[in-house]
Structures are given as structure tokens and as C-alpha cells.
Write a protein that holds these residues in place. Structure first.
Motif, mmCIF file in Angstrom:
data_model
loop_
_atom_site.group_PDB
_atom_site.id
_atom_site.type_symbol
_atom_site.label_atom_id
_atom_site.label_comp_id
_atom_site.label_asym_id
_atom_site.label_seq_id
_atom_site.Cartn_x
_atom_site.Cartn_y
_atom_site.Cartn_z
ATOM 1 N N ILE A 175 15.656 -9.361 -17.867
ATOM 2 C CA ILE A 175 15.317 -10.678 -17.097
ATOM 3 C C ILE A 175 13.899 -10.772 -16.176
ATOM 4 O O ILE A 175 13.649 -9.683 -15.969
ATOM 5 N N GLY A 176 13.102 -11.494 -16.994
ATOM 6 C CA GLY A 176 11.719 -10.906 -16.178
ATOM 7 C C GLY A 176 12.202 -11.818 -14.159
ATOM 8 O O GLY A 176 13.116 -12.540 -14.228
ATOM 9 N N LYS A 177 10.682 -11.159 -14.357
ATOM 10 C CA LYS A 177 10.765 -11.103 -12.418
ATOM 11 C C LYS A 177 9.420 -12.026 -12.037
ATOM 12 O O LYS A 177 8.308 -12.738 -12.631
ATOM 13 N N ALA A 178 9.768 -12.480 -11.049
ATOM 14 C CA ALA A 178 9.080 -14.075 -10.305
ATOM 15 C C ALA A 178 7.593 -13.068 -10.036
ATOM 16 O O ALA A 178 7.735 -11.840 -9.713
ATOM 17 N N ARG A 179 6.660 -14.029 -9.855
ATOM 18 C CA ARG A 179 5.298 -13.609 -9.300
ATOM 19 C C ARG A 179 5.274 -12.939 -8.108
ATOM 20 O O ARG A 179 5.970 -14.018 -7.770
ATOM 21 N N GLY A 180 4.766 -11.998 -7.735
ATOM 22 C CA GLY A 180 4.684 -11.569 -6.728
ATOM 23 C C GLY A 180 3.493 -11.783 -6.240
ATOM 24 O O GLY A 180 2.194 -12.499 -6.718
ATOM 25 N N THR A 181 3.296 -11.079 -4.321
ATOM 26 C CA THR A 181 2.154 -12.039 -4.182
ATOM 27 C C THR A 181 1.234 -11.728 -4.557
ATOM 28 O O THR A 181 0.793 -10.337 -4.935
ATOM 29 N N LYS A 182 -0.311 -12.016 -3.701
ATOM 30 C CA LYS A 182 -1.374 -11.159 -4.627
ATOM 31 C C LYS A 182 -1.086 -9.831 -3.662
ATOM 32 O O LYS A 182 -1.706 -8.371 -3.673
ATOM 33 N N GLU A 183 -1.049 -10.380 -1.916
ATOM 34 C CA GLU A 183 -0.996 -9.054 -1.107
ATOM 35 C C GLU A 183 0.072 -7.959 -1.117
ATOM 36 O O GLU A 183 0.283 -6.670 -1.495
ATOM 37 N N GLU A 184 1.630 -8.494 -1.942
ATOM 38 C CA GLU A 184 2.541 -7.644 -2.783
ATOM 39 C C GLU A 184 2.365 -6.800 -4.257
ATOM 40 O O GLU A 184 2.228 -4.999 -3.572
ATOM 41 N N VAL A 185 1.013 -6.993 -4.424
ATOM 42 C CA VAL A 185 0.360 -5.872 -5.619
ATOM 43 C C VAL A 185 -0.045 -5.333 -5.532
ATOM 44 O O VAL A 185 -0.456 -4.437 -5.494
ATOM 45 N N TYR A 186 -1.132 -5.893 -4.017
ATOM 46 C CA TYR A 186 -1.829 -5.027 -3.302
ATOM 47 C C TYR A 186 -1.658 -3.985 -2.309
ATOM 48 O O TYR A 186 -2.071 -3.058 -2.822
ATOM 49 N N ASP A 187 0.001 -4.094 -1.744
ATOM 50 C CA ASP A 187 0.775 -3.576 -1.012
ATOM 51 C C ASP A 187 1.101 -2.044 -2.270
ATOM 52 O O ASP A 187 0.977 -0.995 -1.697
ATOM 53 N N LEU A 188 1.718 -2.467 -3.892
ATOM 54 C CA LEU A 188 1.661 -1.652 -4.423
ATOM 55 C C LEU A 188 0.090 -0.374 -4.679
ATOM 56 O O LEU A 188 0.680 0.908 -5.255
ATOM 57 N N ILE A 189 -0.495 -1.002 -4.884
ATOM 58 C CA ILE A 189 -1.854 -0.749 -5.345
ATOM 59 C C ILE A 189 -2.106 0.695 -4.288
ATOM 60 O O ILE A 189 -2.775 1.665 -4.149
ATOM 61 N N ILE A 190 -2.026 0.383 -3.109
ATOM 62 C CA ILE A 190 -2.594 1.237 -1.874
ATOM 63 C C ILE A 190 -1.571 2.042 -1.521
ATOM 64 O O ILE A 190 -1.908 3.640 -1.654
ATOM 65 N N LYS A 191 -0.083 1.932 -1.553
ATOM 66 C CA LYS A 191 0.953 3.170 -1.729
ATOM 67 C C LYS A 191 0.683 4.484 -3.008
ATOM 68 O O LYS A 191 0.859 5.161 -2.707
ATOM 69 N N ASP A 192 0.484 3.744 -3.892
ATOM 70 C CA ASP A 192 0.457 4.356 -5.117
ATOM 71 C C ASP A 192 -1.015 5.156 -5.180
ATOM 72 O O ASP A 192 -1.274 6.297 -5.409
ATOM 73 N N LEU A 193 -2.639 4.734 -4.568
ATOM 74 C CA LEU A 193 -3.504 5.561 -4.845
ATOM 75 C C LEU A 193 -3.663 6.280 -3.351
ATOM 76 O O LEU A 193 -4.022 8.015 -3.621
ATOM 77 N N GLN A 194 -3.060 5.572 -2.151
ATOM 78 C CA GLN A 194 -2.372 7.054 -1.110
ATOM 79 C C GLN A 194 -1.858 8.245 -2.010
ATOM 80 O O GLN A 194 -2.221 9.057 -1.463
ATOM 81 N N PHE A 195 -0.405 7.971 -2.945
ATOM 82 C CA PHE A 195 -0.398 9.177 -3.312
ATOM 83 C C PHE A 195 -1.152 10.095 -4.127
ATOM 84 O O PHE A 195 -1.036 11.672 -4.442
ATOM 85 N N ALA A 196 -1.603 9.336 -4.523
ATOM 86 C CA ALA A 196 -3.000 9.506 -6.442
ATOM 87 C C ALA A 196 -4.154 10.486 -5.508
ATOM 88 O O ALA A 196 -3.867 11.874 -5.486
ATOM 89 N N SER A 197 -4.292 9.909 -3.747
ATOM 90 C CA SER A 197 -5.037 10.993 -3.158
ATOM 91 C C SER A 197 -4.669 11.800 -3.065
ATOM 92 O O SER A 197 -5.772 13.385 -2.595
ATOM 93 N N GLU A 198 -3.705 12.183 -2.493
ATOM 94 C CA GLU A 198 -2.938 13.374 -1.471
ATOM 95 C C GLU A 198 -2.193 14.524 -3.060
ATOM 96 O O GLU A 198 -2.374 15.708 -2.546
ATOM 97 N N ASN A 199 -2.339 15.018 -3.767
ATOM 98 C CA ASN A 199 -1.944 14.922 -5.353
ATOM 99 C C ASN A 199 -2.712 15.158 -6.424
ATOM 100 O O ASN A 199 -1.800 16.164 -7.281
#
Length: 492
Positions: A175-199
Motif C-alpha cells: 500500500i502506497g503512502k500519501a504525499r507528505g508536505t514539503k516541510e515534512e520532507v525537509y524535517d527528515l532531511i534535516i534529521k538525517d543530515l544532523q545524524f550524518a554530520s555527527e557520525n
């Protein structure tokens, strides 16, 4: 071997064969096809991470389509009559939801995300490996690479489509998902990059071709900047160290100078590793894709499908060394100085062009692109970061510091600096100018135009429609495979 080989064939085959059977373009579950014994050794972990890199090389991204898409929409590239019709749709903004290339872009990014999620979803297995066999810092590093790549693929998607389905793990059904908002996509981008920058590891400690701490911080800052969060962006940018400008601007675009002092992240190409699948792997990353068509497509001695627009050429000041580092003109030498460009080399279907692209061309050392180029693409380099830092300083920090960053870039170009008395508006215009000429043909101009809100002037005379052309349409096939996707982008 000068570079890592991103495409680990066995794993790529496993992942991509599953994607062909999925009912939804964002859904693939490689766990269903991999043996239970996977993620037992460092080699297995590394191969799964390598597979997530491979989609950057695909035909629909840096292999061929991405540079056409971005350079044409920004109007940096003008088209010769022989340019393929589908490529022209980006220049005149006539693409629609049936566009197969946009579908391939979408699919390749989501396959890259799936491969990254395969690593992330199996973090427990990775951490269960004995520390004597795989040290904790290396485990964290591999997972951070996957999260960095997921962030980058989502960054590409968010800027072209706005909101898209947000997958933080592998799906457990069709089952496919609905589109998230652009803001929600960016929230994940930020979270991932914060982890990446620390590790992630520093560039000096990491194998060439892999994501590093500097790259993660650069994209973290860029993601904040694209949201106009200047203070947060500046904080991330200021944590980056160990980079500087190449003394010779053109060194950024030659094969012998890959991963130089200015480079934060590159897409790897190496013809010695194999190019047999360069035409037939538009989205999967499967097989041997160690060549890009950038040289052949843009080369005035080869297909010459596109050339630098007059608007771009007119932007350069007299004496700017970047002009000679970016373009060929009549009288320039090539092939190690053994040949000279003539008027005939700039003709296409009876038209004579002022200049031709020099960045990423192999003509500096040979007479023909031979249809393949092994020159890496620089996704981000230090000059880009300096100019983004200048933009942030001009908004929320020190104008004097902003001017210093701009002048560091201009000094390398042989130009006088921006005066210290410049007011905020003048500094901003200097940044707009510098980014246009410094980063020409590097796929950043269109996003700059959009985030600055200058499409009325920068895209005047094109078919750009405000409120529509900022985004691509969600492809028709997505709607036929995912009934939950949600509303189409405005105007399509």
C-alpha cells in the motif's frame, strides 16, 4: 583503483529485480529477497551502502538527464537544433505528467532511498556485529552514509516535486503512502543530515567517493538556507573545516584533479571500472554505469546539443578568469595544446555559437569525448559554501564578513573586490552575480532563482508560469500505482 565502485552488482540485482514487481514506485523491500545471513560482515554492510550510492550515477540523474533538466530550466544552456525534443521541454517549461524522464528521475531517487532505508532498517543487525570485527565508529559511519544519501535523494525530490511520500523505513506491504508536505520532507532531511554530520568521518580519514562530515554539514546548511533559516545555516557552515579554493579554478573540472581541496562531494565515474550498462540502466543503478554523457552531449566537437546562453555569457566581467575556465571560444587550444578551436568547431546546423562548454569536457587532453566521460561531478564545492555563508552573513550576521567571503571567490578570479561600503542590497546582488558565474552549468542556478524569488527577471521571456513551473508534476504512473498519493501539483 582511484575510486570506490558504487555498483555492487549482486546487491543491486537483488534490489532492482524486486522494484520491477512492486505495485508502487516508492515501495521496494529488498529484505524479502536477501538471505537471513546478510549483515554479518563488514563487506556485506559496505556493499549495501555502496548500492545506495549507485543511483547517483544513473542515466536519469548525473549520468545524463539531471544536467539537461537543471541547466535548461535555468536558461544557462541554449539548445542547438539537434538537441532532442524531450530535453527542450525543460527550457520552455512544456513538460507534463506524462514525461518519462521526470518519471525516471522520481523512480531513481526513490530506489536510492529504498537502498538507503535497507541499511537503516537493518541497523540492529549491523550493531550486533562484534566490535572486534566492525568497530562502533565504523558501524555508525556506514549508517550515517545511508542517512546522508537518503537526505540527498529527498533533497532532489523536494526541490522538484514539493511534498512526496516520506519513508523512514522499509514498507511492510504494497500500500502506497500519501504525499507528505514539503516541510515534512525537509524535517527528515534535516534529521538525517544532523545524524550524518555527527557520525561521518572527516575527508582526510575517509575513502575518496564517500560522504564525509564536511559534505553533511554543507548540505545541512544548504537545507536550512533553502528554508531561509539563516542562523541555523550559518551555524552548520561554520563547523566545516579543512577545505579551501583551488588556486586554479579549472582544476575543479578535470579528471586528474578530482577530490581536490575544494571538493566536498562528488559523483564518482571511472571508465576503467566498466561502462557496459551506460544506456540501459536509467533508474536502477544496476550494472556497469561508470561513465557520464556530459562531455558527449555538451561537447562542441561531438554532439554539441547545447551551448552556453548569451544571457550567461554576458554576465561575466572583463578579466574574469572563470570565463576561460568555463567555456571554449575560437582560438582556444585543446588536446594538450596540440589543436586549436576554429570557427567551424562552433557551428551547428548553419548557426555559429559564441562559445561552447569547457567544464567537465575531456578536450583539454584529447580530441574526442568517445561518448564516455569519467570525470566526476562535483555536487558541492567550497566556493559554493563560501557564497552561501556570505548570503547568511548578509542576512543575519556581519556584512563585512559576507563581503570577505565574496571577495575570496573574486580574488581567485582575478577581479577587484566588492567595496567594504556596500549596503545590504548591493551585497545580495553581488552574491547573485557571483553564484551565476562561479557555478555556471553546475545545476544550482534554477533553485537559486526560485528561492530568491527572481523568476520575473531571470526567466523573463520564457514560458515559466509562476505558481506552476516551480515544481514538476507528479508522474502519471505514480497515480496509476499509488491511489493514496494525493493531489497533483498546481497547474498540471
Amino acid at each position: 583503483m582511484k575510486k570506490i565502485k558504487y555498483t555492487i552488482v549482486v546487491l543491486a540485482l537483488i534490489i532492482t529485480s524486486n522494484s520491477c514487481n512492486t505495485n508502487d514506485l516508492e515501495l521496494t523491500n529488498p529484505n524479502e529477497l536477501l538471505p537471513e545471513t546478510f549483515f554479518k560482515t563488514e563487506a556485506q554492510v559496505q556493499s549495501s551502502v555502496n548500492a545506495a550510492y549507485a543511483n547517483l550515477q544513473t542515466f536519469s540523474l548525473y549520468g545524463r538527464l539531471l544536467f539537461y533538466m537543471m541547466d535548461n530550466m535555468s536558461q544557462e544552456a541554449a539548445g542547438n537544433p539537434q538537441e532532442e525534443l524531450e530535453k527542450k521541454t525543460y527550457r520552455d517549461f512544456s513538460f507534463d505528467s506524462s514525461n518519462v524522464q521526470i518519471l525516471d528521475f522520481y523512480t531513481s531517487c526513490f530506489l536510492g532511498i529504498t537502498k538507503a532505508n535497507f541499511v537503516i532498517a537493518n541497523s540492529e543487525k549491523i550493531y550486533a556485529i562484534s566490535d572486534s570485527d566492525l568497530p562502533l565508529v565504523t558501524k555508525n559511519k556506514f549508517i550515517a552514509e545511508a542517512r546522508f544519501l537518503r537526505a540527498y535523494y529527498y533533497f532532489l525530490l523536494a526541490n522538484r516535486f514539493g511534498g512526496v511520500p516520506v519513508w523512514e523505513t522499509l514498507p511492510d506491504g504494497p500500500i502506497g503512502k500519501a504525499r507528505g508536505t514539503k516541510e515534512e520532507v525537509y524535517d527528515l532531511i534535516i534529521k538525517d543530515l544532523q545524524f550524518a554530520s555527527e557520525n561521518l568521518l572527516d575527508k582526510s580519514k575517509e575513502q575518496k567517493g564517500r560522504a564525509t562530515k564536511g559534505a553533511a554539514l554543507a548540505f545541512l546548511g544548504k537545507a536550512y538556507l533553502y528554508q531561509k533559516k539563516y542562523t541555523e545555516a550559518l551555524t552548520a557552515f561554520n563547523k566545516i573545516s579543512g577545505y579551501s579554493l583551488e588556486s586554479n579554478f579549472y582544476n575543479n573540472f578535470t579528471e586528474e584533479n578530482e577530490h581536490g581541496v575544494e571538493s566536498l562531494l562528488e559523483v564518482e565515474y571511472d571508465r576503467n571500472l566498466g561502462t557496459g550498462n551506460k544506456w540501459d540502466s536509467p533508474t536502477s543503478g544496476q550494472g556497469l554505469n561508470e561513465a557520464t554523457f556530459r562531455g558527449q552531449d555538451y561537447g562542441n566537437l561531438n554532439w554539441f546539443n547545447t551551448y552556453p546562453s548569451n544571457d550567461l555569457l554576458d554576465e561575466y566581467e572583463a578579466g574574469d578568469k572563470r570565463f576561460a575556465g568555463s567555456f571554449y571560444v575560437v582560438g582556444d587550444t585543446y588536446n594538450n595544446g596540440n589543436n586549436t578551436m576554429t570557427v567551424d568547431n562552433f557551428k551547428a546546423s548553419g548557426n555559429t555559437r559564441r562559445a561552447a562548454w569547457k567544464k567537465y569536457q575531456n578536450y583539454y587532453k584529447q580530441t574526442d569525448e568517445q561518448q564516455e566521460s569519467g570525470i566526476n561531478f562535483k555536487i558541492i564545492r567550497w566556493a559554493d559554501v563560501l557564497l552561501m555563508k556570505a548570503e547568511c552573513e548578509n542576512e543575519v550576521g556581519s556584512r563585512a564578513t559576507a563581503i570577505n567571503y565574496i571577495n575570496e571567490v573574486r580574488t581567485r578570479s582575478g577581479l577587484a573586490g566588492v567595496p567594504s561600503t556596500a549596503i545590504k542590497a548591493d551585497v545580495f546582488q553581488a552574491i547573485v552575480h557571483e553564484r551565476k558565474v562561479e557555478l555556471a552549468g553546475e545545476q544550482v542556478r534554477f533553485d537559486d532563482i526560485l528561492r530568491w524569488g527572481i523568476s520575473d527577471t531571470a526567466l523573463k521571456g520564457t514560458n515559466f508560469i509562476k505558481g506552476k513551473s516551480e515544481l514538476w508534476p507528479i508522474p502519471d504512473k505514480v497515480y496509476s500505482t499509488n491511489p493514496n498519493i494525493g493531489a497533483q501539483n498546481p497547474g498540471y
